[in-house]
Design a protein around this motif. Sequence first.
Motif, PDB file in Angstrom:
ATOM      1  N   ASP A  38       0.854  -1.177   0.000  1.00  0.00           N
ATOM      2  CA  ASP A  38       0.000   0.000   0.000  1.00  0.00           C
ATOM      3  C   ASP A  38       0.888   1.225   0.000  1.00  0.00           C
ATOM      4  N   PRO A  39       0.708   2.190  -0.835  1.00  0.00           N
ATOM      5  CA  PRO A  39      -0.383   2.415  -1.771  1.00  0.00           C
ATOM      6  C   PRO A  39      -0.171   1.659  -3.078  1.00  0.00           C
ATOM      7  N   ILE A  40      -1.235   1.613  -3.868  1.00  0.00           N
ATOM      8  CA  ILE A  40      -1.194   1.044  -5.223  1.00  0.00           C
ATOM      9  C   ILE A  40      -1.619   2.158  -6.180  1.00  0.00           C
ATOM     10  N   GLU A  41      -0.812   2.399  -7.189  1.00  0.00           N
ATOM     11  CA  GLU A  41      -1.130   3.425  -8.175  1.00  0.00           C
ATOM     12  C   GLU A  41      -1.661   2.756  -9.440  1.00  0.00           C
ATOM     13  N   ILE A  42      -2.658   3.373 -10.050  1.00  0.00           N
ATOM     14  CA  ILE A  42      -3.236   2.871 -11.295  1.00  0.00           C
ATOM     15  C   ILE A  42      -2.721   3.741 -12.436  1.00  0.00           C
ATOM     16  N   SER A  43      -2.274   3.118 -13.519  1.00  0.00           N
ATOM     17  CA  SER A  43      -1.777   3.871 -14.672  1.00  0.00           C
ATOM     18  C   SER A  43      -2.916   4.677 -15.298  1.00  0.00           C
ATOM     19  N   PRO A  44      -2.592   5.747 -16.009  1.00  0.00           N
ATOM     20  CA  PRO A  44      -3.642   6.550 -16.646  1.00  0.00           C
ATOM     21  C   PRO A  44      -4.558   5.739 -17.572  1.00  0.00           C
ATOM     22  N   SER A  45      -4.025   4.702 -18.206  1.00  0.00           N
ATOM     23  CA  SER A  45      -4.843   3.877 -19.103  1.00  0.00           C
ATOM     24  C   SER A  45      -5.761   2.941 -18.327  1.00  0.00           C
ATOM     25  N   GLY A  46      -5.461   2.719 -17.039  1.00  0.00           N
ATOM     26  CA  GLY A  46      -6.230   1.770 -16.236  1.00  0.00           C
ATOM     27  C   GLY A  46      -5.803   0.336 -16.449  1.00  0.00           C
ATOM     28  N   LEU A  47      -4.724   0.144 -17.218  1.00  0.00           N
ATOM     29  CA  LEU A  47      -4.269  -1.212 -17.538  1.00  0.00           C
ATOM     30  C   LEU A  47      -3.084  -1.666 -16.699  1.00  0.00           C
ATOM     31  N   GLY A  48      -2.556  -0.786 -15.871  1.00  0.00           N
ATOM     32  CA  GLY A  48      -1.390  -1.139 -15.073  1.00  0.00           C
ATOM     33  C   GLY A  48      -1.573  -0.782 -13.614  1.00  0.00           C
ATOM     34  N   LEU A  49      -0.993  -1.605 -12.749  1.00  0.00           N
ATOM     35  CA  LEU A  49      -0.955  -1.337 -11.318  1.00  0.00           C
ATOM     36  C   LEU A  49       0.503  -1.194 -10.923  1.00  0.00           C
ATOM     37  N   TYR A  50       0.799  -0.197 -10.105  1.00  0.00           N
ATOM     38  CA  TYR A  50       2.185   0.055  -9.693  1.00  0.00           C
ATOM     39  C   TYR A  50       2.252   0.076  -8.179  1.00  0.00           C
TER      40      TYR A  50
END
Length: 135
Positions: free
Chosen positions: A64-76
């Motif tokens: 935690d935290p988890i970031e979502i890519s602008p496309s919504g296709l990736g988790l960072y």
Amino acid sequence: MVSLDEFDQANARAAELAKGPKATAARYDRRISRVVVTLSTGIDIALPPRAVQGLETAKPGQLDPIEISPSGLGLYFPKLDADIYLPALLEGFLGSAQWAKSRLGVLGGSVRSEAKTASSRANGKLGGRPRKLTA
């Protein structure tokens, strides 16, 4: 330099990806020890970090935290510097093909069944595994 044809192909691939579900929210739920991803379809998926390449040795505080890519296709996952590609995750591949094969091999090799025992005994009666020939 990118050719016009390559540019068009990339746009076509992006359009195909845009049709599938995207991540709209992601969090680590300590109560159930799962990464929970909410998709644009309204479905939540929860997965154990130990089953995902790059997260298998992570401690709860690193998830935690988890970031979502602008496309919504990736988790960072910034604390791990780990990325997860959502389309691959949804297809059932929680890591690279090689990583998944190695995990399946370990699981398959540890299975005991009557059929496997009988096969091993029959093979042993035939002299066991053939010897490797050296060139």
